[in-house]
Design a protein around this motif. Structure first.
Motif, PDB file in Angstrom:
ATOM      1  N   ARG A   1      56.660  43.627  15.008  1.00 39.63           N
ATOM      2  CA  ARG A   1      58.083  43.404  15.313  1.00 39.63           C
ATOM      3  C   ARG A   1      58.337  41.918  15.561  1.00 39.63           C
ATOM      4  NH1 ARG A   1      61.158  48.135  17.148  1.00 39.63           N
ATOM      5  NH2 ARG A   1      59.908  49.975  16.677  1.00 39.63           N
ATOM      6  N   GLY A   2      57.375  41.219  16.171  1.00 40.21           N
ATOM      7  CA  GLY A   2      57.515  39.774  16.416  1.00 40.21           C
ATOM      8  C   GLY A   2      57.679  39.023  15.108  1.00 40.21           C
ATOM      9  N   LEU A   3      56.851  39.368  14.120  1.00 37.60           N
ATOM     10  CA  LEU A   3      56.998  38.722  12.808  1.00 37.60           C
ATOM     11  C   LEU A   3      58.331  39.129  12.168  1.00 37.60           C
ATOM     12  CD1 LEU A   3      53.448  38.878  11.174  1.00 37.60           C
ATOM     13  CD2 LEU A   3      54.651  36.871  12.027  1.00 37.60           C
ATOM     14  N   ALA A   4      58.736  40.383  12.383  1.00 38.37           N
ATOM     15  CA  ALA A   4      60.011  40.855  11.818  1.00 38.37           C
ATOM     16  C   ALA A   4      61.175  40.033  12.368  1.00 38.37           C
ATOM     17  CB  ALA A   4      60.206  42.339  12.134  1.00 38.37           C
ATOM     18  N   VAL A   5      61.125  39.688  13.648  1.00 40.80           N
ATOM     19  CA  VAL A   5      62.178  38.856  14.252  1.00 40.80           C
ATOM     20  C   VAL A   5      62.230  37.507  13.524  1.00 40.80           C
ATOM     21  CG1 VAL A   5      62.786  37.552  16.357  1.00 40.80           C
ATOM     22  CG2 VAL A   5      62.141  39.962  16.525  1.00 40.80           C
ATOM     23  N   HIS A   6      61.055  36.962  13.240  1.00 39.40           N
ATOM     24  CA  HIS A   6      60.987  35.678  12.526  1.00 39.40           C
ATOM     25  C   HIS A   6      61.641  35.791  11.136  1.00 39.40           C
ATOM     26  CE1 HIS A   6      59.257  31.895  11.130  1.00 39.40           C
ATOM     27  NE2 HIS A   6      58.692  32.536  10.117  1.00 39.40           N
ATOM     28  N   PHE A   7      61.338  36.871  10.415  1.00 38.20           N
ATOM     29  CA  PHE A   7      61.905  37.043   9.058  1.00 38.20           C
ATOM     30  C   PHE A   7      63.432  37.191   9.144  1.00 38.20           C
ATOM     31  CE2 PHE A   7      57.644  39.361   8.300  1.00 38.20           C
ATOM     32  CZ  PHE A   7      56.989  38.154   8.088  1.00 38.20           C
ATOM     33  N   LEU A   8      63.897  38.005  10.081  1.00 39.14           N
ATOM     34  CA  LEU A   8      65.347  38.225  10.212  1.00 39.14           C
ATOM     35  C   LEU A   8      66.064  36.932  10.622  1.00 39.14           C
ATOM     36  CD1 LEU A   8      65.234  41.719  11.975  1.00 39.14           C
ATOM     37  CD2 LEU A   8      66.077  41.264   9.659  1.00 39.14           C
ATOM     38  N   LYS A   9      65.439  36.167  11.513  1.00 37.34           N
ATOM     39  CA  LYS A   9      65.988  34.879  11.953  1.00 37.34           C
ATOM     40  C   LYS A   9      66.188  33.941  10.770  1.00 37.34           C
ATOM     41  CE  LYS A   9      64.626  33.048  16.477  1.00 37.34           C
ATOM     42  NZ  LYS A   9      63.521  32.372  17.169  1.00 37.34           N
ATOM     43  N   ASN A  10      65.283  34.081   9.780  1.00 34.34           N
ATOM     44  CA  ASN A  10      65.352  33.217   8.600  1.00 34.34           C
ATOM     45  C   ASN A  10      66.219  33.809   7.495  1.00 34.34           C
ATOM     46  OD1 ASN A  10      63.440  30.681   8.751  1.00 34.34           O
ATOM     47  ND2 ASN A  10      62.472  32.336   9.905  1.00 34.34           N
TER      48      ASN A  10
ATOM     49  N   GLU B   1      66.989  47.505  13.607  1.00 31.61           N
ATOM     50  CA  GLU B   1      66.865  46.545  12.501  1.00 31.61           C
ATOM     51  C   GLU B   1      65.460  45.911  12.492  1.00 31.61           C
ATOM     52  OE1 GLU B   1      69.198  42.993  12.861  1.00 31.61           O
ATOM     53  OE2 GLU B   1      69.423  42.793  10.683  1.00 31.61           O
ATOM     54  N   THR B   2      64.991  45.539  13.682  1.00 31.48           N
ATOM     55  CA  THR B   2      63.661  44.928  13.780  1.00 31.48           C
ATOM     56  C   THR B   2      62.581  45.950  13.420  1.00 31.48           C
ATOM     57  OG1 THR B   2      64.517  43.593  15.583  1.00 31.48           O
ATOM     58  CG2 THR B   2      62.156  43.599  15.315  1.00 31.48           C
ATOM     59  N   GLY B   3      62.753  47.189  13.883  1.00 35.61           N
ATOM     60  CA  GLY B   3      61.785  48.245  13.589  1.00 35.61           C
ATOM     61  C   GLY B   3      61.678  48.518  12.100  1.00 35.61           C
ATOM     62  N   ASN B   4      62.829  48.551  11.437  1.00 36.51           N
ATOM     63  CA  ASN B   4      62.818  48.818  10.002  1.00 36.51           C
ATOM     64  C   ASN B   4      62.213  47.650   9.236  1.00 36.51           C
ATOM     65  OD1 ASN B   4      63.799  51.425   9.936  1.00 36.51           O
ATOM     66  ND2 ASN B   4      65.906  50.751  10.149  1.00 36.51           N
ATOM     67  N   MET B   5      62.553  46.428   9.643  1.00 37.70           N
ATOM     68  CA  MET B   5      61.961  45.253   8.990  1.00 37.70           C
ATOM     69  C   MET B   5      60.443  45.258   9.189  1.00 37.70           C
ATOM     70  SD  MET B   5      61.939  42.506   7.263  1.00 37.70           S
ATOM     71  CE  MET B   5      62.965  41.074   7.013  1.00 37.70           C
ATOM     72  N   ALA B   6      60.000  45.592  10.414  1.00 35.88           N
ATOM     73  CA  ALA B   6      58.556  45.622  10.701  1.00 35.88           C
ATOM     74  C   ALA B   6      57.867  46.671   9.829  1.00 35.88           C
ATOM     75  CB  ALA B   6      58.329  45.925  12.175  1.00 35.88           C
ATOM     76  N   SER B   7      58.500  47.820   9.671  1.00 33.57           N
ATOM     77  CA  SER B   7      57.894  48.895   8.885  1.00 33.57           C
ATOM     78  C   SER B   7      57.749  48.472   7.415  1.00 33.57           C
ATOM     79  CB  SER B   7      58.734  50.167   9.011  1.00 33.57           C
ATOM     80  OG  SER B   7      58.263  51.158   8.143  1.00 33.57           O
ATOM     81  N   VAL B   8      58.768  47.817   6.867  1.00 35.80           N
ATOM     82  CA  VAL B   8      58.702  47.392   5.455  1.00 35.80           C
ATOM     83  C   VAL B   8      57.737  46.212   5.306  1.00 35.80           C
ATOM     84  CG1 VAL B   8      60.025  46.478   3.510  1.00 35.80           C
ATOM     85  CG2 VAL B   8      61.040  48.226   4.972  1.00 35.80           C
ATOM     86  N   ALA B   9      57.873  45.205   6.181  1.00 34.69           N
ATOM     87  CA  ALA B   9      57.062  43.985   6.042  1.00 34.69           C
ATOM     88  C   ALA B   9      55.580  44.249   6.317  1.00 34.69           C
ATOM     89  CB  ALA B   9      57.588  42.905   6.982  1.00 34.69           C
TER      90      ALA B   9
END
Ligand code: DC
Length: 218
Positions: free
Chosen positions: A38-47, A92-100
């Protein structure tokens, strides 16, 4: 080498609730690996990256450093030295983490951090691939699961309690989709390790699950 307990299982099975209680009782450090993804997902969403933009995810990994620490026994996640723990638990972060997390560069980024923690401390580590991939020689392996209906109902009740409006059907659909992604990806898919104890918590109380796991630990 620390004493290592691995807990894997699908989203919403209660892994973190149970692992925290076992950690407290046995004096282990609780390591939540989902929070690292999820931490990495936050980084991707931030970008401004979308879950399907794999190339951008791989590129963005190069500029992300995830680390963890503890405050009053609670795990904190740092992204490039900023504490982002409060930003981890959105859908949103959970879904990004699951895909990434299906992208090899994303997994590679977190592998050493997870292995080092388990080497240096007595840990109970939860995730999707801990018993199968990260800690194949863990002292105790648990596969904690529950039916989709039970997991959706628990999540629904949790959100209602927080005063949020939500649809049970939406939640159940989201959980089923996340299960499918986590179990069918090519790299380190979620599955029960051959030597893992299966615990189905559908008809168990939290305390019953904790007692079952504690009884398996030294
Ligand atoms: O446990 P969680 O819902 O916080 O995890 C978020 C996502 O991270 C999950 O859908 C899949 C991924 N994950 C993973 O691939 N491997 C792990 N060890 C932990 C989580």
């Amino acid at each position: 080498m620390g004493y290592n307990v691995a807990i894997d299982g699908p989203a919403g099975a209660g892994k973190s609730t149970i692992a925290k209680l076992v950690a407290k009782e046995k004096g282990y450090i609780y390591v939540d690996t989902g929070a690292m993804y999820r931490g990495l997902a936050v980084h991707f969403l931030k970008n401004g990256i979308k879950p399907q933009e794999t190339g951008k995810i791989i590129e963005a990994c190069k500029k992300a450093q995830v680390s963890i620490g503890y405050e009053n026994g609670a795990q904190q996640v740092y992204l490039n030295d900023e504490n982002i723990t409060t930003k981890l638990r959105t859908e949103e972060t959970g879904n990004m983490a699951s895909v990434a997390s299906a992208v090899p560069a994303v997994r590679a980024k977190l592998l050493e951090l997870q292995k080092t923690l388990a080497k240096e401390h007595d840990v109970i580590m939860d995730g999707r691939d801990i018993g199968t991939n990260i800690l194949p020689n863990a002292d105790v392996k648990i596969y904690l699961t529950a039916s989709v209906e039970t997991r959706a109902r628990r999540r629904y009740d949790e959100l209602l309690e927080k005063g949020e409006t939500c649809s049970y059907e939406e939640i159940a659909k989201d959980i089923a989709e996340r299960d499918y992604r986590d179990m069918h990806r090519e790299i380190a898919p979620l599955r029960q390790a051959e030597d893992a104890h299966l615990v189905d918590s559908s008809d168990m109380t939290i305390d019953e699950v904790v007692r079952t796991i504690v009884a398996l630990c030294r």
